[in-house]
Design a protein around this motif. Structure first.
Motif, PDB file in Angstrom:
ATOM      1  N   ALA A  87       8.767   7.569  -9.585  1.00  0.00           N
ATOM      2  CA  ALA A  87       7.435   8.112  -9.124  1.00  0.00           C
ATOM      3  C   ALA A  87       7.240   7.842  -7.740  1.00  0.00           C
ATOM      4  CB  ALA A  87       6.596   6.873  -9.751  1.00  0.00           C
ATOM      5  N   LEU A  88       8.407   7.734  -7.289  1.00  0.00           N
ATOM      6  CA  LEU A  88       8.098   7.546  -5.399  1.00  0.00           C
ATOM      7  C   LEU A  88       8.813   8.818  -4.985  1.00  0.00           C
ATOM      8  CD1 LEU A  88       9.634   4.062  -4.894  1.00  0.00           C
ATOM      9  CD2 LEU A  88       7.429   4.956  -4.210  1.00  0.00           C
ATOM     10  N   GLU A  90      -5.144   2.681 -16.091  1.00  0.00           N
ATOM     11  CA  GLU A  90      -3.519   2.752 -16.074  1.00  0.00           C
ATOM     12  C   GLU A  90      -2.785   3.950 -15.552  1.00  0.00           C
ATOM     13  OE1 GLU A  90      -2.304   2.148 -20.047  1.00  0.00           O
ATOM     14  OE2 GLU A  90      -2.383   0.216 -19.819  1.00  0.00           O
ATOM     15  N   VAL A  91      -2.277   4.050 -14.398  1.00  0.00           N
ATOM     16  CA  VAL A  91      -1.856   5.332 -13.754  1.00  0.00           C
ATOM     17  C   VAL A  91      -0.367   5.439 -13.933  1.00  0.00           C
ATOM     18  CG1 VAL A  91      -1.773   6.556 -11.459  1.00  0.00           C
ATOM     19  CG2 VAL A  91      -3.863   4.985 -12.076  1.00  0.00           C
ATOM     20  N   VAL A  92       0.027   6.676 -14.288  1.00  0.00           N
ATOM     21  CA  VAL A  92       1.388   6.947 -14.398  1.00  0.00           C
ATOM     22  C   VAL A  92       1.712   7.987 -13.448  1.00  0.00           C
ATOM     23  CG1 VAL A  92       1.348   8.504 -16.245  1.00  0.00           C
ATOM     24  CG2 VAL A  92       3.580   7.279 -15.617  1.00  0.00           C
ATOM     25  N   ASN A  93       2.768   7.934 -12.506  1.00  0.00           N
ATOM     26  CA  ASN A  93       3.111   8.857 -11.528  1.00  0.00           C
ATOM     27  C   ASN A  93       4.329   9.456 -11.749  1.00  0.00           C
ATOM     28  OD1 ASN A  93       1.805   6.309  -9.925  1.00  0.00           O
ATOM     29  ND2 ASN A  93       1.022   8.140  -9.071  1.00  0.00           N
ATOM     30  N   VAL A 147       3.830   9.122  -5.967  1.00  0.00           N
ATOM     31  CA  VAL A 147       3.342   8.344  -4.754  1.00  0.00           C
ATOM     32  C   VAL A 147       4.263   9.285  -3.399  1.00  0.00           C
ATOM     33  CG1 VAL A 147       3.340   6.461  -3.455  1.00  0.00           C
ATOM     34  CG2 VAL A 147       2.702   6.521  -5.813  1.00  0.00           C
ATOM     35  N   PRO A 148       3.618   9.522  -2.335  1.00  0.00           N
ATOM     36  CA  PRO A 148       2.204   9.250  -2.234  1.00  0.00           C
ATOM     37  C   PRO A 148       1.077  10.543  -2.313  1.00  0.00           C
ATOM     38  CG  PRO A 148       3.338   9.741  -0.113  1.00  0.00           C
ATOM     39  CD  PRO A 148       4.315   9.775  -1.099  1.00  0.00           C
ATOM     40  N   VAL A 149       1.646  11.747  -2.501  1.00  0.00           N
ATOM     41  CA  VAL A 149       0.953  12.938  -2.564  1.00  0.00           C
ATOM     42  C   VAL A 149       0.143  12.928  -3.803  1.00  0.00           C
ATOM     43  CG1 VAL A 149       0.884  15.404  -2.604  1.00  0.00           C
ATOM     44  CG2 VAL A 149       2.615  14.151  -1.195  1.00  0.00           C
ATOM     45  N   ILE A 194      -3.933   5.963  -7.230  1.00  0.00           N
ATOM     46  CA  ILE A 194      -3.976   4.465  -7.293  1.00  0.00           C
ATOM     47  C   ILE A 194      -5.051   3.831  -6.583  1.00  0.00           C
ATOM     48  CG2 ILE A 194      -2.358   2.718  -7.265  1.00  0.00           C
ATOM     49  CD1 ILE A 194      -0.004   4.077  -7.521  1.00  0.00           C
ATOM     50  N   SER A 247       8.194  12.089  -4.235  1.00  0.00           N
ATOM     51  CA  SER A 247       6.982  12.942  -4.088  1.00  0.00           C
ATOM     52  C   SER A 247       7.280  14.104  -3.417  1.00  0.00           C
ATOM     53  CB  SER A 247       5.825  12.260  -3.488  1.00  0.00           C
ATOM     54  OG  SER A 247       4.704  12.791  -3.979  1.00  0.00           O
ATOM     55  N   SER A 248       6.687  15.275  -3.236  1.00  0.00           N
ATOM     56  CA  SER A 248       7.090  16.538  -2.862  1.00  0.00           C
ATOM     57  C   SER A 248       7.527  16.287  -1.395  1.00  0.00           C
ATOM     58  CB  SER A 248       5.802  17.460  -2.653  1.00  0.00           C
ATOM     59  OG  SER A 248       4.703  16.870  -2.764  1.00  0.00           O
ATOM     60  N   GLU A 296      -0.745   8.550  -4.397  1.00  0.00           N
ATOM     61  CA  GLU A 296      -1.359   7.227  -3.787  1.00  0.00           C
ATOM     62  C   GLU A 296      -3.018   7.081  -3.904  1.00  0.00           C
ATOM     63  OE1 GLU A 296       0.258   6.446  -0.036  1.00  0.00           O
ATOM     64  OE2 GLU A 296      -1.056   4.961   0.600  1.00  0.00           O
ATOM     65  N   GLN A 338       6.259   1.584 -18.718  1.00  0.00           N
ATOM     66  CA  GLN A 338       7.037   2.459 -17.828  1.00  0.00           C
ATOM     67  C   GLN A 338       8.224   1.546 -17.448  1.00  0.00           C
ATOM     68  OE1 GLN A 338       4.665   3.613 -14.503  1.00  0.00           O
ATOM     69  NE2 GLN A 338       2.865   3.790 -15.708  1.00  0.00           N
ATOM     70  N   ARG A 396      -0.454  12.061   3.990  1.00  0.00           N
ATOM     71  CA  ARG A 396       0.446  11.922   2.852  1.00  0.00           C
ATOM     72  C   ARG A 396      -0.069  11.875   1.615  1.00  0.00           C
ATOM     73  NH1 ARG A 396       0.225   6.226   4.975  1.00  0.00           N
ATOM     74  NH2 ARG A 396      -0.778   5.104   3.385  1.00  0.00           N
ATOM     75  N   TYR A 452      -7.455  -3.329  -0.064  1.00  0.00           N
ATOM     76  CA  TYR A 452      -6.341  -2.497  -0.852  1.00  0.00           C
ATOM     77  C   TYR A 452      -5.221  -1.759   0.181  1.00  0.00           C
ATOM     78  CZ  TYR A 452     -10.505  -2.155  -3.972  1.00  0.00           C
ATOM     79  OH  TYR A 452     -11.480  -2.548  -4.896  1.00  0.00           O
ATOM     80  N   GLY A 453      -5.341  -2.225   1.269  1.00  0.00           N
ATOM     81  CA  GLY A 453      -4.322  -1.829   2.276  1.00  0.00           C
ATOM     82  C   GLY A 453      -4.683  -1.589   3.349  1.00  0.00           C
ATOM     83  N   ASP A 454      -4.074  -0.776   4.301  1.00  0.00           N
ATOM     84  CA  ASP A 454      -4.422  -0.822   5.719  1.00  0.00           C
ATOM     85  C   ASP A 454      -5.289   0.468   5.745  1.00  0.00           C
ATOM     86  OD1 ASP A 454      -2.576   1.374   4.939  1.00  0.00           O
ATOM     87  OD2 ASP A 454      -1.321   0.961   6.790  1.00  0.00           O
ATOM     88  N   TYR A 455      -5.864   0.711   4.749  1.00  0.00           N
ATOM     89  CA  TYR A 455      -6.824   2.020   4.670  1.00  0.00           C
ATOM     90  C   TYR A 455      -8.022   1.700   5.745  1.00  0.00           C
ATOM     91  CZ  TYR A 455      -4.109   2.822   0.656  1.00  0.00           C
ATOM     92  OH  TYR A 455      -3.033   3.123  -0.314  1.00  0.00           O
ATOM     93  N   PHE A 473       3.819   7.127 -21.818  1.00  0.00           N
ATOM     94  CA  PHE A 473       2.781   7.536 -21.282  1.00  0.00           C
ATOM     95  C   PHE A 473       2.429   6.520 -19.957  1.00  0.00           C
ATOM     96  CE2 PHE A 473       1.509   8.782 -25.583  1.00  0.00           C
ATOM     97  CZ  PHE A 473       2.276   9.848 -25.569  1.00  0.00           C
ATOM     98  N   THR A 474       1.286   5.460 -20.180  1.00  0.00           N
ATOM     99  CA  THR A 474       0.978   4.806 -19.045  1.00  0.00           C
ATOM    100  C   THR A 474       1.380   3.248 -19.325  1.00  0.00           C
ATOM    101  OG1 THR A 474      -1.019   4.608 -19.954  1.00  0.00           O
ATOM    102  CG2 THR A 474      -0.864   6.290 -18.322  1.00  0.00           C
ATOM    103  N   ALA A 491       1.040  -1.179   0.037  1.00  0.00           N
ATOM    104  CA  ALA A 491       0.099  -0.093   0.089  1.00  0.00           C
ATOM    105  C   ALA A 491       0.787   1.087  -0.017  1.00  0.00           C
ATOM    106  CB  ALA A 491      -0.940   0.084   1.327  1.00  0.00           C
ATOM    107  N   LYS A 520      -7.818   1.493  -8.420  1.00  0.00           N
ATOM    108  CA  LYS A 520      -7.916   0.193  -8.166  1.00  0.00           C
ATOM    109  C   LYS A 520      -9.682  -0.237  -7.735  1.00  0.00           C
ATOM    110  CE  LYS A 520      -3.153  -1.275  -6.618  1.00  0.00           C
ATOM    111  NZ  LYS A 520      -2.786  -1.211  -5.485  1.00  0.00           N
TER     112      LYS A 520
END
Lengths: 293, 281, 518
Positions: free
Chosen positions: B238-239, C93-96, C70-72, C78, B241-242, C75, B230, C407, C32-35, B226-227, B65, C82
């Motif tokens: 992609a990790l 399809e997501v591109v970060n 990710v994450p701002v 994504i 982030s700000s 995440e 990758q 985040r 989807y995770g610990d949400y 694009f998508t 996650a 899903k």
């Protein structure tokens, strides 16, 4: 082997590669020149005709020329350091040293990392509050140093990261060169009773001239494109202290989206670099070979 | 006494350099097990003792996650890099052999100019090529595909292959191929049967450089997809982030270098066996 | 063939209906995770609720999405992608992409006519460059309860002319964050009073801010054996530094009595960046350097977040992120912080009279700086699906979840979000923290003297010129006046190049937002 009947072979060796490259590169090259004559920007996309306006603007663009000077200093500086260190390390692990195979592999590794990512790692290392660099030097009562916030330090930091990343390139080429050297000249020198220093300057260094020239030229080309580390470490700052030509073109081209202007900058850059590199190559050949055997 | 002093100096130098080379990796290793609290408190080095280790940084690389999945990018990266490298090596070796053995002349253009033309392709800052390449691949319908990237990478890698192989072939005595041709071989046969088998070390060095440069390219992999496609460096940033996640970036740095370190071992083996002799001149 | 299709789709509806019948009115995030730890709000019955999106069938279709790293924002993009896949059968399809490269990744396909993405998440300030390429939000989505609850402020931000072309998913603004435990500590108050002769209070002006920051710099006021510092600010040149600078300048140069433009004089399109108000702001920015932590002159947003959120700095004034970081469950300074409006100034430059106007209460215009927004490309072939995705992204349970996870970078932008209770109950904030937070945020929304981003074509160019000038002054390469004169000159050049009328038309829309004073 230059008999006329070999013409067919002659061409079929060269042409696949040459034509392949031309096919891929020719369009981008001409297109860039064409774009540099247009006012393509975020606001007016497309190929209008703007004449030499971009080039006129570029001549008086102080930031560009300053970034060029800075780049020259930085590229020549880092490549020289890389050459000296790479050569030194290659000599050290060339012959009698324990665990040399381990060291040889280790010394190659930095080159294999992705520059963008490693620059981020370096940024965390040089972080003046949270990074280990100042913490470590503090143990010896040194620092704290303004690694990224003072002009000269920032310059040195960027250069250090470049040296870390690319010395292995020199190291590998020079080590391979050393290993392939013939034995006879060394035997002759030994018979003459030459010490290690004299052997190096009279035998090793001249024999390594061709490898050295090639390696330096290639590294100069690559070093001139220096951008990732600048972007990540300092964004060209403080002020404009670490802004290089490559980074400036990036800012203008893709951040400001001044495509036309950036193309003009690049064409200028390309021409200047080709001229400079040709001159440097000639000079290198003269110094290395002139001093040689 | 003196030799021992020299040898101590030698080991000291090697060890200092090793420490410098290793430092970022060690730092990345320890950082990869941190969380925000392990970072914001100032520099720490030892897990458990100085900070509470967490696997979050590593999990985020494998679809955990709050992360991305790097498995597919890893595979794509291998396909593109290996594909482009092999094609570049094949074309580059042939061209280099030609340039080393024959005299080409077209107007004022001579062999050395052709070699320089190849190398000069690397001078252009990649930023400028982004849009032309984009349009070109758009025209070919190859945007966001592995094939498209392979084509672009060939342009980037071919110059390296040519440069290394020309130097290499220059170092192989002409007598070798002339003998073969006296025996009745055509230049092709001489090349494939006699010269090529003896050139394996050179080819491997060239291949290694191609793989390194291809593997680490970020810019084109980034701009021309694009998508769908990758590649690894793109997936890794992609990790970024700000809020820079020091931990996952550190983990990704370590993981992306892994396959190339294997190559380093391989190359070193060749070097040590001496088979590389003459690979680079 | 038709018949077969009919059969499959009806079978689909049937199973879906069964599935949703078996579910309570709560959304299950466990897959989807610990949400799931955050609980779920009620699904509700809006058009984009889980139940209603579940009824749609987009199997065989692909939605292409570009988002921040990710994450701002990345995440949640994504996560909700899903879920959307599972509900509708679509492939998403997501591109970060890191923020610094997001603009060009979107712009190149736009300009070359390539339909690369259906949905884009990006910084709302780029609307001036992007609006031609965006599909307006259709009427039916404007009528969803979530959208109707968006505050006027953020509707304005999403609107170009009279059309909403961006889909609001986040609200952003800059405000002050301070260490309440220090400000409320009698010992510190006494120390400050003894040494400066003034009472220690949360700064109302930038003068006070700088003074307090400098006072609390370089010594251990937190009692943890480490040195602490006064102010963490964004100073890295190409890393959002322009926002920090405008925060500081607004107090001196956004005069409520002067209409017609903050960045430019709308009538003449003369840049205002080098007027005395702006210069004063820059001087104060430089003055604050003395209160920066080590490395503070090269801080990006991430560094500022770590510095304040990690307890190193006393004050910080950017987006919500440092505040949220400080309020994380494991944070050493949880519930020791407080939010407040940006500081102001008693003297504000009046460019009409060329004089400094004096104010009795500090002039402190909120800067409604860029935040995350989303949009659907005009060239998209899947507009309906794209808007469904965005609407689903921001539906009630998703929005409630996103707000809670710091985040994610999703901050209040709907009237319902400004409820202190929510933050106390859901996240365990103390009432004081929650109330100052909500009050600060909603107060900015109600202000009548606001600064908006320079939402004109070529905004990046204007901002990067500005950042460069400011950076040169910060580094001592130029005086503040020289640096800003230079910026003004370059801005004029850019305006002329793009076309005065074009920039003016766009800027008029920004000025209208500022001057309508609602």
């Amino acid at each position: 082997m230059d008999q006329p009947e070999f013409r067919f072979y002659k061409l079929s060796f060269l042409l696949p590669g040459l034509l392949g490259l031309l096919a891929v590169i020719l369009f981008p090259l001409f297109f860039t020149v064409r774009v540099s004559l247009s006012g393509w920007s975020a606001v007016s996309p497309g190929l209008d005709f703007d004449g030499l306006a971009n080039y006129r603007a570029l001549v008086s663009d102080v930031r560009f020329w300053q970034s060029f000077e800075r780049l020259a200093g930085m590229a020549v500086g880092t490549v020289l350091i890389q050459y000296i260190l790479g050569f030194a390390m290659a000599l050290l692990v060339w012959r009698e040293i324990r665990y040399r195979r381990f060291f040889r592999v280790l010394f190659l590794v930095p080159m294999m990392t992705t520059p963008v990512i490693m620059s981020v790692i370096w940024r965390t290392i040089l972080h003046e509050s949270l990074g280990p660099a100042n913490d470590f030097l503090g143990l010896f009562g040194l620092g704290p140093y303004p690694w990224l916030t003072d002009g000269s330090f920032a310059m040195a930091s960027v250069m250090m990261v470049e040296v870390w990343q690319w010395t292995p390139f020199m190291f590998l080429l020079l080590l391979a060169g050393l290993i392939s050297l013939p034995r006879e000249p060394f035997l002759a020198a030994a018979i003459d009773g030459a010490g290690p220093v004299r052997t190096f300057f009279n035998v090793t260094f001249p024999l390594m001239a061709p490898v050295s020239i090639g390696a330096i030229i290639i590294r100069l080309i690559e070093a001139s494109k220096i951008m990732d580390s600048v972007y990540v470490l300092t964004s060209g700052g403080p002020g404009t202290a670490t802004e290089t030509a490559g980074y400036y073109i990036y800012i203008r081209g893709l951040k400001d989206f001044e495509i036309g202007y950036a193309a003009a900058l690049s064409v200028t850059y390309l021409v200047v670099m080709i001229v400079l590199l040709t001159v440097i190559a000639k000079l290198l050949v003269r110094t290395f070979v002139g001093r040689g055997t | 006494m003196m030799p021992r002093f020299y040898s101590a100096l030698k080991y000291a130098a090697v060890l200092i350099w090793s420490a410098f080379v290793l430092a970022p990796f060690m730092w990345a290793l320890t950082t990869s097990f941190k969380t925000a609290n392990g970072v914001t408190g100032g520099p720490t080095y030892l897990p458990w003792i100085q900070y509470k280790p967490s696997l979050h940084g590593w999990e985020s690389l494998f679809g955990g996650a709050g992360g991305i999945d790097i498995v597919q990018p890893y595979i794509d990266s291998i396909i593109v890099t290996v594909g482009a490298s092999i094609i570049s090596i094949v074309l580059g070796t042939l061209a280099a052999y030609g340039l080393s053995r024959f005299q080409y002349r077209a107007g004022f253009v001579k062999n050395s100019d052709i070699v320089f033309f190849f190398i000069s392709q690397r001078i252009m800052p990649p930023i400028v090529l982004a849009i032309p390449f984009f349009l070109m691949l758009q025209f070919l319908g190859l945007l966001d595909t592995k094939t498209g990237l392979i084509i672009v990478y060939i342009a980037l890698l071919l110059p390296i292959a040519v440069w290394i192989m020309v130097d290499f072939f220059d170092g192989v005595p002409r007598a070798v191929d002339e003998m073969a041709m006296l025996d009745g071989c055509t230049p092709f046969e001489a090349f494939f049967k006699v010269v090529l088998p003896n050139s394996l070390p050179g080819i491997l060095v060239a291949l290694m450089f191609c793989l390194i440069f291809g593997w680490n390219d970020f810019f084109f992999a980034f701009t021309l997809t694009f998508t769908d496609t990758q590649l690894l460096p793109v997936a890794i940033v992609a990790l970024n982030s700000s809020v820079t996640p020091w931990w996952s970036l550190s983990a990704s740095a370590l993981i992306s270098v892994a396959p190339l370190v294997l190559i380093a071992f391989f190359v070193e083996r060749l070097l040590s066996r001496g088979t590389l002799a003459g690979a680079i001149r | 063939m038709k018949r077969m299709l009919f059969l499959t789709s009806s079978a689909c509806v049937l199973t879906l209906a069964l599935a949703s019948a078996g579910r309570a009115d709560q959304v299950d995030y466990t897959k989807y995770g610990d949400y799931a730890n955050y609980g779920s709000a009620e699904d509700g019955s809006s058009a984009c609720s889980y139940a209603n999106i579940d009824k749609k069938d987009y199997s065989g279709k692909t939605l292409k999405v570009i988002s921040n790293a990710v994450p701002v924002i990345g995440e949640p993009t994504i996560l909700h992608a899903k879920q959307f896949e599972d509900l509708t059968g679509a492939k998403v399809e997501v591109v970060n992409v890191p923020f610094g490269d997001l603009y060009q990744r979107i712009m190149i396909p736009f300009q070359t006519g390539q339909a690369a993405y259906d949905v884009m998440f990006y910084g709302s300030l780029w609307i001036g460059d992007f609006h031609n390429f965006l599909a307006p939000v259709p009427e039916e989505y404007l009528q969803t309860p979530g959208m109707k609850d968006v505050t006027q402020n953020y509707k304005d931000v999403a609107t170009w002319g009279d059309q909403m072309v961006q889909y609001p998913v986040d609200g952003d603004r800059n405000y002050l964050k301070v260490r309440a435990d220090v400000f409320n500590n009698p010992e510190m108050q006494k120390k400050y009073k003894d040494e400066t002769g003034e009472d220690l209070a949360i700064p109302k002006t930038w003068d006070e801010y700088n003074q307090i920051a400098k006072f609390f710099s370089g010594w251990d006021w937190a009692g943890d054996g480490k040195k602490h510092y006064g102010s963490a600010e964004i100073t890295k040149r190409d890393d959002l530094m322009f926002s920090a600078f405008i925060d500081r300048v607004a107090a001196y140069a956004k005069n409520p009595n002067v209409k017609g433009g903050f960045f430019f004089d709308l009538k003449t399109m003369t840049p205002q960046v080098n007027n005395p108000g702006w210069v004063k702001g820059l001087e104060m920015f430089i003055d604050a350097k003395k209160a920066f932590p080590p490395g503070g002159e090269n801080f990006g947003l991430g560094d500022a977040i770590f510095s304040f959120g990690g307890g190193q700095s006393l004050m910080e004034y950017t987006w919500d992120d440092p505040f949220i970081q400080a309020q994380e469950k494991s944070s050493p300074i949880r519930n020791k912080v407080e939010a407040a409006p940006l500081p102001g100034a008693y003297e504000v430059w009046n460019r009409d009279t060329k004089k400094w106007d004096k104010f009795d209460t500090p002039n402190a215009p909120p800067y409604i700086t860029w935040g995350w927004t989303s949009a659907v490309a005009k060239a998209s072939k899947n507009k309906e699906m794209a808007f469904d995705y965005l609407c689903f992204f921001a539906n009630k349970p998703n929005h409630a979840l996103d707000l809670q996870i710091g985040r994610f970078g999703i901050n209040p932008y709907r009237n319902a979000d400004f409820e202190a209770k929510f933050w106390e109950d859901k996240l365990g904030w103390t009432p004081n923290v929650a109330e100052t937070y909500v009050k600060t945020l909603s107060g900015m929304d109600k202000s009548t003297n606001r600064v908006f981003d320079l939402r004109v074509p070529g905004v990046n160019q204007f901002m990067s010129i500005l950042a460069n000038g400011v950076s040169q002054a910060m580094a001592g390469q130029k005086t503040p006046q020289q640096a800003l004169d230079n910026v003004a000159k370059q801005w004029t050049d850019v305006v002329n190049k793009i076309g005065k009328d074009k920039v003016r038309d766009a800027y008029a829309k920004v000025v209208a937002l500022e001057d309508q004073g609602r």
